[in-house]
Design a protein around this motif. Sequence first.
Motif, PDB file in Angstrom:
ATOM      1  N   ALA A   1       0.854  -1.193   0.000  1.00  0.00           N
ATOM      2  CA  ALA A   1       0.000   0.000   0.000  1.00  0.00           C
ATOM      3  C   ALA A   1       0.886   1.237   0.000  1.00  0.00           C
ATOM      4  O   ALA A   1       1.878   1.303   0.730  1.00  0.00           O
ATOM      5  N   PHE A   2       0.511   2.210  -0.821  1.00  0.00           N
ATOM      6  CA  PHE A   2       1.299   3.428  -0.999  1.00  0.00           C
ATOM      7  C   PHE A   2       0.616   4.596  -0.286  1.00  0.00           C
ATOM      8  O   PHE A   2      -0.587   4.784  -0.414  1.00  0.00           O
ATOM      9  N   TYR A   3       1.405   5.326   0.493  1.00  0.00           N
ATOM     10  CA  TYR A   3       0.895   6.468   1.257  1.00  0.00           C
ATOM     11  C   TYR A   3       1.642   7.736   0.879  1.00  0.00           C
ATOM     12  O   TYR A   3       2.841   7.709   0.623  1.00  0.00           O
ATOM     13  N   ILE A   4       0.895   8.846   0.888  1.00  0.00           N
ATOM     14  CA  ILE A   4       1.480  10.179   0.735  1.00  0.00           C
ATOM     15  C   ILE A   4       1.285  10.853   2.089  1.00  0.00           C
ATOM     16  O   ILE A   4       0.145  11.085   2.503  1.00  0.00           O
ATOM     17  N   GLY A   5       2.376  11.125   2.791  1.00  0.00           N
ATOM     18  CA  GLY A   5       2.236  11.552   4.181  1.00  0.00           C
ATOM     19  C   GLY A   5       1.594  10.415   4.948  1.00  0.00           C
ATOM     20  O   GLY A   5       2.018   9.266   4.855  1.00  0.00           O
ATOM     21  N   ASN A   6       0.526  10.705   5.697  1.00  0.00           N
ATOM     22  CA  ASN A   6      -0.189   9.655   6.434  1.00  0.00           C
ATOM     23  C   ASN A   6      -1.462   9.222   5.719  1.00  0.00           C
ATOM     24  O   ASN A   6      -2.255   8.475   6.279  1.00  0.00           O
ATOM     25  N   GLU A   7      -1.653   9.708   4.491  1.00  0.00           N
ATOM     26  CA  GLU A   7      -2.898   9.438   3.775  1.00  0.00           C
ATOM     27  C   GLU A   7      -2.685   8.345   2.747  1.00  0.00           C
ATOM     28  O   GLU A   7      -1.715   8.392   1.972  1.00  0.00           O
ATOM     29  N   TYR A   8      -3.629   7.396   2.713  1.00  0.00           N
ATOM     30  CA  TYR A   8      -3.587   6.370   1.680  1.00  0.00           C
ATOM     31  C   TYR A   8      -3.678   7.063   0.321  1.00  0.00           C
ATOM     32  O   TYR A   8      -4.562   7.878   0.098  1.00  0.00           O
ATOM     33  N   ALA A   9      -2.741   6.766  -0.563  1.00  0.00           N
ATOM     34  CA  ALA A   9      -2.669   7.477  -1.843  1.00  0.00           C
ATOM     35  C   ALA A   9      -3.810   7.067  -2.765  1.00  0.00           C
ATOM     36  O   ALA A   9      -4.112   5.887  -2.903  1.00  0.00           O
ATOM     37  N   MET A  10      -4.438   8.059  -3.381  1.00  0.00           N
ATOM     38  CA  MET A  10      -5.491   7.798  -4.347  1.00  0.00           C
ATOM     39  C   MET A  10      -4.907   7.675  -5.755  1.00  0.00           C
ATOM     40  O   MET A  10      -5.619   7.392  -6.706  1.00  0.00           O
TER      41      MET A  10
END
Length: 98
Positions: free
Chosen positions: A70-79
């Motif tokens: 799973a890829f995250y940008i900051g602490n947010e799951y990347a869309m």
Amino acid sequence: APAGEKEFTLTVTHSDSSEKTFTVKSEKQTVGEALLDEEIIAGSQGQYGLMVETVDGETVKFEDGGKYWAFYIGNEYAMTGVDATDIEDGQTYAFKVE
């Protein structure tokens, strides 16, 4: 820094919960391009872009047990996929086995 070079952090959480952090400097446009260039990630091209299968030497494929990177940008799951995510200077990105 050279013109166009950006720096970002990548935190990798492996399936055994161990963590490794990379500091990446790149002139590439996207996070995916930069990480492929550094050989931190590998994968295959799919319908929705790069399917990341290997991160920091660990290969995880959904068809082998329902887990994936799973890829995250900051602490947010990347869309967006890693290869569709432009590098933001100073940002922290993450891959986690989920």
